[in-house]
Design a protein around this motif. Structure first.
Motif, PDB file in Angstrom:
ATOM      1  N   LEU A 140     -13.419  12.039  -0.579  1.00 47.82           N
ATOM      2  CA  LEU A 140     -12.665  11.722  -0.012  1.00 47.82           C
ATOM      3  C   LEU A 140     -12.119  10.209  -0.203  1.00 47.82           C
TER       4      LEU A 140
ATOM      5  N   GLY B  72     -10.404   6.682  -0.679  1.00 42.90           N
ATOM      6  CA  GLY B  72      -9.811   5.683  -1.587  1.00 42.90           C
ATOM      7  C   GLY B  72      -8.661   5.687  -0.641  1.00 42.90           C
ATOM      8  N   ASP B  73      -7.446   5.380  -1.425  1.00 43.97           N
ATOM      9  CA  ASP B  73      -5.962   4.626  -0.896  1.00 43.97           C
ATOM     10  C   ASP B  73      -5.605   5.672  -1.215  1.00 43.97           C
ATOM     11  N   TYR B  74      -4.558   6.372   0.200  1.00 49.76           N
ATOM     12  CA  TYR B  74      -3.571   7.287   0.087  1.00 49.76           C
ATOM     13  C   TYR B  74      -2.240   6.659   0.727  1.00 49.76           C
TER      14      TYR B  74
ATOM     15  N   GLU C 290      -4.397  14.808  -4.681  1.00 45.52           N
ATOM     16  CA  GLU C 290      -5.316  15.069  -4.394  1.00 45.52           C
ATOM     17  C   GLU C 290      -4.002  14.276  -2.404  1.00 45.52           C
TER      18      GLU C 290
ATOM     19  N   LYS D  55      -3.048  11.017  -2.728  1.00 49.96           N
ATOM     20  CA  LYS D  55      -4.633   9.870  -2.704  1.00 49.96           C
ATOM     21  C   LYS D  55      -3.572   8.908  -3.884  1.00 49.96           C
TER      22      LYS D  55
END
Length: 184
Positions: free
Chosen positions: A9, A11-13, A138, A182
């Motif tokens: 998971l 990461g940047d969202y 995602e 994501k």
């Protein structure tokens, strides 16, 4: 399919406002709760599944998007008695600390700015899961809650009741249902 491997998971969202809610509950007239929400907000998350303490959150809320189900009440909340939206159109939250509490529970602390006043706010979060949606995005989901005393941000307008007590409680319960996508 739900993905529970937290390292995947990382990461940047971007918060998906159309599938998220930033709400509040306040005691009214000492006898009932009034609920409301903000319809317009944006935000981003950086999740670090390997080191949750390196995760961050940033949210900007448009104060004129307040919705309590009553146009008159919303108008009063937008006025100089409360949010002074002409002078302070945005409420912001910027995280300063993230903690994994165990299981699916997390805590994020940050700076909440309302009416130009910045004070710390701690939000208890539950991770609801991650999944790929039908469009290939995602997604992650979180539910959160916090309490503030509105007077600490200069929100002190009130009216005394004949029977004792006040019209609007100082304690505000905040609730967050966040869905984030994501970034590619």
């Amino acid at each position: 399919m739900t993905n529970t491997d937290l390292t995947a998971l990382t990461g940047d969202y971007t918060i998906d406002a159309s599938h998220s809610t930033i709400g509040f509950t306040v005691r009214h007239a000492m006898v009932t709760n009034v609920k409301g929400k903000f319809d317009e907000f944006s935000g981003s998350l950086h999740l670090d599944g390997g080191d949750p303490s390196a995760s961050t959150a940033s949210i900007d809320v448009k104060m004129d998007s307040i919705d309590t189900g009553s146009a008159d009440r919303d108008g009063h909340l937008k006025s100089a008695d409360f949010f002074k939206i002409e002078e302070f159109p945005t409420m912001t939250f910027r995280s300063t600390k993230a903690e994994a509490l165990g299981d699916e529970d997390y805590r994020i602390t940050g700076d909440l700015t309302i009416l130009g006043t910045t004070k710390p706010l701690t939000i208890d979060l539950e991770f609801n899961g991650a999944a790929k949606d039908p469009f290939g995005n995602e997604r992650v989901g979180f539910e959160g809650k916090a309490e503030i005393k509105r007077s600490e941000w200069g929100l002190s307008w009130n009216a005394a009741l004949e029977t004792g007590g006040v019209l609007v409680s100082d304690k505000i319960k905040l609730s967050f249902d966040i869905s984030a996508i994501k970034n590619a």
